[in-house]
Structures are given as structure tokens and as C-alpha cells.
Design an enzyme around this catalytic site. Structure first.
Site, PDB file in Angstrom:
ATOM      1  N   SER A   1       0.767  -2.866  -3.026  1.00 21.79           N
ATOM      2  CA  SER A   1       0.639  -1.430  -3.253  1.00 21.79           C
ATOM      3  C   SER A   1       1.190  -1.052  -4.612  1.00 21.79           C
ATOM      4  CB  SER A   1       1.376  -0.645  -2.166  1.00 21.79           C
ATOM      5  OG  SER A   1       2.748  -0.497  -2.481  1.00 21.79           O
ATOM      6  N   ASP A   2       0.735   0.087  -5.136  1.00 23.29           N
ATOM      7  CA  ASP A   2       1.367   0.645  -6.321  1.00 23.29           C
ATOM      8  C   ASP A   2       2.662   1.335  -5.884  1.00 23.29           C
ATOM      9  OD1 ASP A   2       1.785   1.295  -8.956  1.00 23.29           O
ATOM     10  OD2 ASP A   2      -0.239   2.056  -9.275  1.00 23.29           O
ATOM     11  N   ALA A   3       3.535   1.576  -6.861  1.00 25.72           N
ATOM     12  CA  ALA A   3       4.872   2.089  -6.545  1.00 25.72           C
ATOM     13  C   ALA A   3       4.794   3.444  -5.849  1.00 25.72           C
ATOM     14  CB  ALA A   3       5.703   2.200  -7.815  1.00 25.72           C
TER      15      ALA A   3
END
Length: 957
Positions: free
Chosen positions: A237-239
């Protein structure tokens, strides 16, 4: 100690994963799904994390070789070079990993989002606006990162950011409307092609929504992407994106449900809450207890994490072929040489009137280097720390010194002293770097650099450092979880090497007042500068402009006048303008305009008028619009890293003939661009593929120091391959490299197609007066478009024009090609469920999610009616009934009107009424009589009122 099968390097990866998975407890498995996974001592598993940034060299981990920005690597049009850059970047990741095992060998690069809009704040991170160029460069970079061992990887590359992500404005709440043709022809291939090439180990979804559904829940993760992968494909996932599903997007009501949905959709590693894994573990554990996910869901994700750890050699240090890379493999001489080569090859010669370039280097040449980047280089948000910085002035000084040449330089900024109006005291620089108005000697001179849009920086002349607002802890520290106590609030210090950080604290609005004074507003905090009554320090604490300190700006040296003087007294002027990667546009911030900042354009105008022999160097992360008749020669370079200045000197002085070509269109003005959030490149005539205007500089453009001639092409269609062969000759007096580009267009397409589309390219190195035979090939399938009528790619039969030249707008030779293709008649729809999104044209509609898990539907936008066009539908019998699957939230009724051949004046064939269905994902079917005669014609569905349409069907009864 027992040697478990998962530590046996002779076993295949799936068998090793199976063994290790069986030995882990449920709690241990869940913990492995966070970016920061704890150690499992009883099995000898060390701590582990996903994610090292390596977009153009290793970032955020101290000194490492800094290569040109990704957009610069794209401008090289050289996959072989980019593969070498990827290889060195991976070696340096390995070197840092040898020093600290928590430096992840899962690298979060490359970014393959297409550069459809030059205003995107992260334009610097992508390679090109073109699918073919982006895919080829990405494959090369991944191959370099990954290595060629059949079992182990040097590093594990991650494609970012899936899918259709090109805006920072509301990036976590805006939805990109991507219809099937745009998806299949444009956005999806840059991900599927590298995965199909077998060089990708992971994918990161984007922050945005696509057709109303968060990208982290995309059905294409488990569907399209994993179906193509030759082995396990990790999804990271992205942050903070998993939390966004609830916190900002409100897609789910609670985090356990959101995390469960992300896991089921294919996300394996959750990047959330920094190093604190407890929140993610608790949410996934809760989802498991609530049966929102199963143990099988957990095991599938953990298995992919473990497979990557095995592939990176974590459990096999004795046999991993890359384990011998030591921490000394940083900034090696060969790495520096590659950085210089990469910086040279990405430079694009945009204009060269009168053959000003290359500069003649006679004895004693005096060059004035002027502008904000004369003596400075910039790193961007995904750069490492440069081990050294070769500025433009530095590079020219070194190159000219043996012949007695001289370089003078200035940043062309106004040099001022700030004087407090009330006390008359000048602003001084204290020993600790803070700014004070305490009694003392003369004030500190500051260079005021104007970056446009009201933003300025102040740079201390004494220290060369930028004024920042120092808060202990800073916002960056707080974002990283630092608990340091605040000591002095929001004080101004001159200590920053350059503007930097996620929260840029070095920009100010200098606002002129009616009384002739100026107030300073901190751009990021929104507060105003005052003098602290107790300490005499400057602090940014005032909330209202009327409370701000009033300053007089005492001019020490006017920047334009000084630049004009240096230019006039020199033999040649080099003006270096562009963007600071942390100002105006960056991650979280898009540009408002493509125009060059007015202060920079005025600098070019003034210097060009004073010195006829002026070269403009645009050093930027993105294209600009400006008058290109102010100077005779113009070069573009990205922020190209530590070797930028030496590389530019090589090109300016003719030691290297430029070979770069533009990877995206440079438009003449903002009027050439649609809304930033318009993702339909076909409808909006976006990118070089469809643009109908005259660009400032076209995609693929780039000049060099010699000329080339193209012979007549020979075209051969051999089964599934098209081969174009021609003679290319260097007709000039210097050796050089031509980037031969092959474009195609269908001559008489039945649907809207690109007016030019890159199909192949080749870098051809030729000595002066020499020529060679060049063959360019591409598959016939590259001529296909996504046929919404049949739901697959189709090559339309007919004639295609092939154009070969030096840019998308400069074909030198042309040829015709007759392709048998796949004939088709009208679109059969009788008795068939037709998806609403499979339209051929539309107005005032957007695509939305049919359900939270899968499916796309059409919704009306705005207050007026929208319509869908279905081209050349074929009815072999008259249709007497229509059924539609619809949804409506509002009370009352909406209508679907069926018209023939025109959405306004066409004959009405029938009308359906749509009542309220109750919920966003509550669908029902409505039916009614129609009178649709047999034949072939365009069918329009006119949608009036708030409603969603999933599909429709015409029947004979």
C-alpha cells in the site's frame, strides 16, 4: 539446530514458502502484513520492512549517487542507459543494506504513471506521456534493479502508482473517470507490459479513486496484474492509504472493514502509521475475528511477502549471488561516470538559431552564468544526498580553465537588507543562525529569489543558507513520530541548504503595503513575521496581517541590473532558470500554470537584449511555456543530479553532441490544456496522441549539432510483425546520434484514433558523412484499439500511414501499409446485456462503482441531462422492449430516453422511468416498450435526472 526446509536453497520458492507458512502462528502471520514486520526469534527470522525509495538512485538514506530525475531518464530515450542506472541504484541499495539490514531490498520504483498533464506536481517522477516509451524505459530500469539471476533478485522493483494517478489536488478523494478505451489503450499497458516482461516483483496502488472506487480496492490487482505475473506479485500500500479508506474517503464506516476489503482486493503489505505496526495488526486481527476475512486470505498475503524475502536472499546469504556487495559500493568512480553520462544523454537541445551552439572555445572565453541555478543544484523529494555538486558555473569553470577561460556568475536575485520600520534596526544573522534585530553592526544581506505565484525565498549571502522557520519539533519530525519538546516557537533561522521536506518551510509571501513597507507571511504556516519583544528574534507567530512586522527592503544590489551588466561584458551569457522541486509543484501540490515565472521570463528578456549570444538553459521537472524568440539557443535538462554542471558544460562546449528528446509535449499556454482532473485523453484531445493545436515543442523533439537525411522506407508485413527499413545518413560535419522515431496512424478509422502514435524508435550513432541501414519493427497488434463492442483489442482492417522522423511533428519520410485486420459489421446488441460503460461517446456523465468490489457504471453529472452514444448498432429485427439495470438515490423519478442518430433531435424510440432504489449500491431493473426498427444506426441513451445506469438490453418482446 534443525535446518527447516524453508532454509533450503535447493527447494523451489513455493515449497519453501509453504513450509515457513505452516510454522508461523496466526499472530505472527498477521504481524507480517505491516510494512515493519517484527522478528520471529524462534524461527530465526529477522525484522523486515518493505520499501526503499530508489527512483533515480537511493533516496532518504544519506549520500548516494544521484542520477537525473525520472523525467530526465525518459528524455534519454535510451533503455540501455536506464538499465545501467537501475543496476547501479540496486548495487547501492545492496551496499546500504549490508550496513543496515533494515534497508529494504524491496525498492519502490519505478513510477510508470503517464505524464498526461504537465501541471501534475509529481511530473518529475514519471518517464513520459507515451505508453511505449514509458514501458520500455520502465522495463529497462526494472531489469537493472532486479538483475538476471533465475532465482534471486538484486532488488525487488515495485511499479507505482496503480492506477490513473495524475493529480495532487485532492489526490485521496478525487476519482479519475477512466472509460474502457482509455484504460486499455493508455493507463493499463504501462503496468501490464513490465509485469508480462517478468521484471516486476511488486505493485503499489495509488491514492486516488478510479471510477468511484479507491485504487487500493481495484479488482485489477488480483485480476489483470496477477494473471500476467510469472511468479508471486506483492502489492504494497501507499503510505496511510489503508486508513484513507475510512478517514478521508469515507468508503467504509470502520477500519476493520476497510482493511479487510484491501486485503481481499490484493493488498499484502500495509504501509500505515509509520513504524507502529500495532494499529494495522489490531485492525486485521479484528477483521479476522469478525469473519470479514478468512485465514486463507491472511495466508495468501503472507505467502507473497515470504516469497519476496526468499527471492532477495534473506535466508541464503551463502548462495545469494548479490550478498557479496559490501557497504563500500557507494559513489564509486564508475558510478560517478555513469551519473555524468546519464546527465549528458538526457539534455535536450530545443533551439539553436545561427548555430550558436556549440560554443567556440577560443582562448580567454568569458562566460556569464546567470539565474537561480547558476551556482546551485537541487535535489527533489525522492533524491539521495549528493556526494558533491557540480553546478553549471562549476562545470564551465573547469572546462574553460585550461584555455584561460573565465566564468562570472550571479543568481540574478535582488540583494536586500531587511530593516524593521519601527526601530530602524536591520535584520542580522546571529551566531546560531537565527535572525535577530538586536543592536549590532550592519544587517545581513539576503538574496530574494522570486519563484512565481507570490512565493519567494531568502538566502543569506554570508552563509549561502536559506531562511526557514524553525519549530522544535518540525512538522516533518512530528510526522515521523518524534517526541522532541518545542523550545522556541516558530523562529526564523538561516540554516537550510535548500528548500526541502514534506512541509516546505523556506517560502514566504513578501506582501507590499500601501505605506511602502513589506510584511512577511510564511507560506506553509500562514502566519506573519514579527520581532519577539523578549529575544529580538524574528518569529512567525502573528495570525493577522495587521499584527505583522513592517519591514523596509533596503536594496544592496538590483538583480536584473547586475545580470545585465555581467552579460554585456561577457562573450556569451548562459541563463539558467527553472523550478525548485519543493516549490510551486511537488508531491501534494499541483501547478496552477505552465507559464515560466514572470521574474524568470523577465531575466531571459533582459539578458537576451543585452547579449545577442545568449543560451537559455531550462532546468526543470516539467515543461514550461514561454516566448521562445528571446534568445537564439535553448536547452532543457531535468534536475540531473551531482554531475549536472559538468554534463551541461560537455554539451555547451561541444564535447558531447546532445541526444535527448522530449518525453512529453511542451504546450504554448494554459489554454491548450483541459481541466487537471480530465482523464479522458480521447475526449479532451489530450497528449501528443490527440492534441490538435501547435505545441511550443512537440513530443520527441530534440536537435543536435549535425544533420541527418532519411532515405525512402521499405515496409514489409510478415505475419504478425511490421518491419520498416530505411537508410539514415549523417549529412553534417560532426559525428552525432539520431533518435529515429516511427509513428503510425489509421488513414480512415471508424472510431477516433490517435493522429500519431509511437510504434518504435532507435538510437543511431553515425560519424560525419556516414550512413547505415536502420530497421524498425513492431507487432501488428500495436495497431489495435479497444473495441468496446466486443470487449477486446481489435486491429481494424484498412490502410495505415507510417511516418519516420525526428519527432512526432517532424516526419521525414512516409509510407502506406495495408493491414487485413479483423472486419466487423454493425454492433449486435439485440438480446445482449450491454454494459453502459461500453459507450462510444458521451456527454455529462462520469463513471462510478457498481459495487465496492467490482464493476463500473455510468452516472449523470451536473444538473442537465447526459447521454451515451452506441455507434452503429445492428438490429436484425425490430426491438420492442428495453430493460435497464439502474440505481437512484434521490426521491422522485428520472428518465432514460432512447433516441436514434442524435441525442437532441433524433427520433425518440422509447422512454424508461427510473424511480428511487434507496442505496448507492442498490440496483433494480426497469423495463418499458420501445420501437427500435431493424437496421444499423447510432443509438443514444439520454439520461435525465440523478441516476446510475449499469447495463441495458433490447429484446424483440
Amino acid at each position: 539446530m534443525t535446518r527447516h526446509p524453508f532454509r533450503d536453497p535447493t527447494l523451489p520458492v513455493p515449497r519453501r514458502v509453504e513450509d515457513l507458512l505452516a510454522r508461523l502462528t496466526r499472530q505472527e502471520k498477521v504481524a507480517l502484513l505491516h510494512q515493519y514486520a517484527p522478528a520471529v526469534p524462534r524461527l530465526g527470522l529477522a525484522e523486515f520492512r518493505t520499501g526503499t525509495e530508489a527512483l533515480h538512485g537511493v533516496a532518504w538514506l544519506g549520500e548516494a549517487t544521484v542520477f537525473p530525475q525520472a523525467v530526465g531518464l525518459g528524455a534519454s530515450w535510451n533503455p540501455e542507459l536506464v538499465e545501467a542506472v537501475g543496476r547501479v541504484s540496486a548495487i547501492e541499495v545492496r551496499a546500504l543494506h549490508a550496513k543496515d539490514p533494515m534497508v529494504s531490498l524491496n525498492v519502490w520504483a519505478p513510477v510508470v504513471n503517464l505524464l498526461r498533464d504537465p501541471r501534475w506536481g509529481r511530473n518529475e517522477e514519471g518517464y513520459s506521456e507515451d505508453v511505449l516509451l514509458t514501458a520500455r524505459i520502465a522495463i529497462a530500469y526494472c531489469r537493472g534493479l532486479r538483475g538476471d539471476h533465475p532465482y534471486y533478485v538484486r532488488t525487488a522493483p515495485t511499479l507505482k502508482h496503480f492506477l490513473a494517478y495524475n493529480n495532487e489536488t485532492g489526490r485521496d478523494v478525487t476519482s479519475s473517470t477512466v472509460r474502457p478505451r482509455v484504460l486499455r489503450e493508455y493507463d493499463l499497458p504501462v503496468f501490464t507490459q513490465p509485469i508480462a516482461a517478468g521484471v516486476v516483483d511488486a505493485v503499489m496502488p495509488a491514492y486516488n479513486l478510479v471510477n468511484g472506487r479507491p485504487a487500493h480496492l481495484s479488482p485489477y490487482l488480483n485480476g489483470e496484474l496477477r494473471a500476467l505475473a510469472e511468479r508471486d506479485l506483492l502489492v504494497v500500500s501507499d503510505a496511510s492509504a489503508p486508513s484513507n479508506l475510512v478517514d478521508s474517503e469515507h468508503y467504509y464506516d470502520d477500519h476493520e472493514t476497510g482493511h479487510a476489503a484491501a486485503l481481499r482486493a490484493g493488498v499484502d503489505s500495509f504501509t500505515d502509521h509509520g513504524t507502529d505496526s500495532s494499529v494495522t495488526v489490531a485492525r486485521l486481527g479484528g477483521a479476522l475475528e469478525r469473519a470479514l476475512i478468512s485465514q486463507e486470505d491472511i495466508d495468501r498475503a503472507v505467502a507473497r511477502v515470504l516469497a519476496l524475502r526468499i527471492r532477495t536472499g534473506e535466508f541464503d546469504p551463502d548462495v545469494d549471488p548479490y550478498a557479496a556487495i559490501s557497504e563500500t559500493a557507494l559513489n564509486l568512480p564508475e558510478h560517478r561516470a555513469l551519473a555524468r553520462r546519464a546527465a549528458r544523454e538526457q539534455i535536450v537541445l530545443l533551439k539553436n538559431s545561427g548555430d550558436l551552439l556549440p560554443l567556440s572555445t577560443g582562448t580567454g572565453l568569458r562566460v556569464a552564468v546567470l539565474g537561480p541555478f547558476a551556482e546551485e543544484l537541487r535535489a527533489d523529494a525522492y533524491s539521495g544526498t549528493m556526494p558533491y555538486r557540480a553546478t553549471v558555473a562549476d562545470g564551465l569553470r573547469r572546462a574553460l580553465a585550461p584555455d584561460g577561460g573565465e566564468v562570472v556568475s550571479t543568481n540574478a536575485a535582488d540583494r536586500v537588507v531587511l530593516v524593521v520600520r519601527g526601530t530602524g534596526r536591520p535584520v542580522r544573522l546571529a551566531a546560531d543562525g537565527s535572525l535577530t534585530c538586536a543592536p549590532g553592526p550592519d544587517g545581513e544581506p539576503f538574496d530574494r529569489l522570486d519563484w512565481g505565484q507570490g512565493l519567494s525565498t531568502l538566502r543569506s549571502v554570508t552563509t549561502g543558507r536559506y531562511v526557514t522557520v524553525k519549530t522544535d519539533p518540525t512538522d516533518d519530525d512530528l510526522a515521523a513520530g518524534a517526541p522532541a519538546p518545542r523550545t522556541r516557537a516558530d523562529r526564523l533561522t538561516a540554516e537550510q541548504l535548500q528548500p526541502t521536506g514534506w512541509f516546505v518551510r523556506e517560502t514566504f509571501n513578501l506582501i507590499d503595503q500601501p505605506a511602502g513597507t513589506t510584511v512577511l507571511r510564511h507560506a506553509q504556516l500562514g502566519t506573519y513575521v514579527v520581532v519577539d519583544a523578549e529575544t529580538d528574534e524574528l518569529v512567525a507567530t502573528a495570525r493577522r496581517p495587521q499584527d505583522a512586522e513592517q519591514f523596509s527592503l533596503r536594496m544592496v544590489r538590483p538583480g536584473l541590473a547586475h545580470a545585465r551588466e555581467l552579460a554585456r561584458d561577457a562573450d556569451v551569457a548562459v541563463v539558467v532558470v527553472g523550478n525548485d522541486p519543493h516549490i510551486i509543484a511537488r508531491e501534494t501540490l499541483d501547478r496552477d500554470t505552465v507559464a515560466l515565472p514572470p521574474a524568470q521570463e523577465e531575466l531571459v528578456r533582459v539578458v537576451g537584449a543585452a547579449q545577442p549570444r545568449t543560451v537559455l538553459v531550462v532546468m526543470s521537472s516539467y515543461p514550461y511555456a514561454f516566448p521562445d524568440d528571446l534568445v537564439p539557443a535553448i536547452l532543457w535538462t531535468s534536475h540531473a543530479g551531482q554531475e549536472t554542471g559538468d554534463a551541461l558544460a560537455d554539451v555547451l562546449l561541444g564535447r558531447y553532441a546532445p541526444t535527448g528528446r522530449l518525453p512529453q509535449t511542451w504546450y504554448r499556454s494554459d489554454e491548450d490544456l483541459p481541466d487537471l482532473l480530465e482523464y479522458d485523453i480521447i475526449k479532451a484531445r489530450r497528449s501528443y496522441l490527440y492534441f490538435e493545436g501547435e505545441p511550443l515543442y512537440p513530443f520527441g523533439h530534440g536537435l543536435t549539432y549535425t544533420t541527418f537525411d532519411y532515405g525512402p522506407p521499405q515496409v514489409v508485413l510478415d505475419g504478425a510483425t511490421v518491419a520498416v527499413t530505411l537508410e539514415v545518413g549523417n549529412t553534417g560535419k560532426r559525428d552525432g546520434t539520431e533518435v529515429v522515431q516511427l509513428y503510425s496512424r489509421p488513414v480512415d478509422p471508424s472510431v477516433v484514433r490517435p493522429s500519431r502514435q509511437l510504434q518504435a524508435f532507435a538510437r543511431v550513432e553515425l560519424a560525419a558523412g556516414r550512413s547505415r541501414r536502420v530497421e524498425l519493427t513492431f507487432p501488428v497488434s500495436a495497431l489495435a484499439y479497444w473495441d468496446v463492442a466486443v470487449g477486446r483489442h481489435r486491429v481494424e482492417p484498412g490502410e495505415y500511414e507510417l511516418m519516420v522522423g525526428r519527432s512526432s511533428a517532424a516526419p521525414q519520410v512516409r509510407a502506406r501499409l495495408l493491414v487485413p485486420g479483423e472486419p466487423t459489421g454493425g454492433r449486435d446488441i439485440l438480446g445482449i446485456d450491454v454494459r453502459a460503460v461500453d459507450f462510444d461517446d458521451y456527454e455529462r456523465v462520469a463513471l462510478v462503482d457498481t459495487s465496492r468490489e467490482s464493476g463500473d457504471a455510468v452516472a449523470v453529472t451536473g444538473s442537465g441531462a447526459g447521454w451515451l452514444r452506441f455507434r452503429a448498432v445492428h438490429l436484425d429485427r425490430a426491438a420492442l422492449r428495453m430493460t435497464a439495470r439502474v440505481g437512484r438515490l434521490e426521491p422522485g423519478e428520472a428518465t432514460i430516453t432512447v433516441r436514434r442518430d442524435d441525442p437532441v433531435g433524433g427520433a425518440v424510440l422509447g422512454r424508461l422511468r427510473v424511480g428511487r432504489t434507496g442505496g448507492q449500491y442498490t440496483w433494480t431493473t426497469v423495463s418499458g416498450g420501445v420501437d427500435a426498427p431493424a437496421g444499423t444506426y447510432d443509438l443514444y441513451l439520454v439520461l435525465a435526472g440523478e441516476q446510475r445506469l449499469d447495463s441495458f438490453r433490447l429484446d424483440v418482446s
